[in-house]
Write an enzyme that holds these catalytic residues in place. Structure first.
Site, mmCIF file in Angstrom:
data_model
loop_
_atom_site.group_PDB
_atom_site.id
_atom_site.type_symbol
_atom_site.label_atom_id
_atom_site.label_comp_id
_atom_site.label_asym_id
_atom_site.label_seq_id
_atom_site.Cartn_x
_atom_site.Cartn_y
_atom_site.Cartn_z
ATOM 1 N N LYS A 126 0.835 -1.211 0.000
ATOM 2 C CA LYS A 126 0.000 0.000 0.000
ATOM 3 C C LYS A 126 0.872 1.264 0.000
ATOM 4 C CE LYS A 126 -2.971 2.321 3.189
ATOM 5 N NZ LYS A 126 -2.632 2.358 4.558
ATOM 6 N N ASP A 145 -6.906 1.286 1.027
ATOM 7 C CA ASP A 145 -6.967 1.589 2.458
ATOM 8 C C ASP A 145 -8.378 1.255 2.937
ATOM 9 O OD1 ASP A 145 -8.623 3.610 1.567
ATOM 10 O OD2 ASP A 145 -7.609 5.203 2.687
#
Ligand code: SF4
Length: 226
Positions: A126, A145
């Site tokens: 991420k 997220d």
């Protein structure tokens, strides 16, 4: 990987177009002026709001200007500097270890590949996607997220819960040149309209395209809250 029917493809394209119309100014809300600042800010953003991170980095970035500055810093001082972002001992340790690798292996610079970035301490897929997409303009994946995960499920773009699997579904559904923007759109929409507990479906810019998967009585709840 998720297969699309012609009907769901049309719906998905309408969702993308509607998000584009709703958030033409969408961008990364972590303040940064270069790739290193974005890398540090993204590590600090775990379990913390961008707003809080931006308050902390305003002072942090004045004091630490290069990877070498973090690498050679007093760990205790670095911990104090990032304390209010939470999990500060771990974050300070990771930032320092990450920056030592930048100094030792990357000439003090942030690398531009997923493979190299994810070798750095505190950097998962991420964080690497955030840096590659926003600091270098490289669409190698989709940032997933909490907002992107929740919105993707509500919009019917994935049935998955694991971020890696959600990302795979989104990469198959969204044009690659929009991967970075797409996560910004969902993050902005999640923060401004489609909150976890109180989605504002009556006021939602993309409501006519949203199947509202897993959302119960959203309109009623939202109206009562107004
Ligand atoms: S219609 Fe409701 S559930 Fe769907 S995106 Fe909008 S706020 Fe979220």
């Amino acid at each position: 990987m998720r297969r699309e029917t012609a009907q769901t493809k049309t719906a998905r394209l309408k969702i993308i177009a509607a998000l584009d119309r709703a958030y033409p100014e969408a961008h990364c809300e972590l303040a940064h002026a270069d790739p290193l600042q974005l890398l540090v800010a993204t590590i600090l953003s775990a379990q913390c709001t961008d707003k809080r991170v931006n308050i902390v980095t305003k002072e942090l970035f004045k004091k630490y200007r290069s990877a070498a500055d973090y690498a050679n810093a007093s760990l205790a001082e670095l911990e104090q500097a990032v304390k209010t972002t939470g999990f500060f001992r771990n974050k300070a340790k990771n930032i320092q270890a990450c920056c030592r690798k930048l100094v030792e292996h990357h000439g003090d610079k942030v690398p531009r590949t997923m493979e190299e970035l994810t070798q750095l301490d505190g950097v998962g897929r991420k964080t690497a996607n955030v840096v590659l997409g926003n600091a270098f303009g490289i669409n190698i994946g989709v940032v997933v997220d909490t907002h992107v995960a929740r919105l993707s499920q509500r919009l019917g773009l994935t049935k998955q819960h694991d971020p890696v699997k959600i990302e795979q579904d989104l990469m198959a559904l969204v044009p690659q040149n929009q991967w970075t923007l797409f996560s910004h759109w969902l993050i902005w929409h999640g923060r401004r309209r489609c909150a976890a507990r109180k989605p504002d479906c009556p006021g939602c810019e993309i409501s006519k395209h949203c199947p509202r998967i897993g959302v119960k009585n959203a309109g009623i709840a939202s109206n009562l809250e107004r």
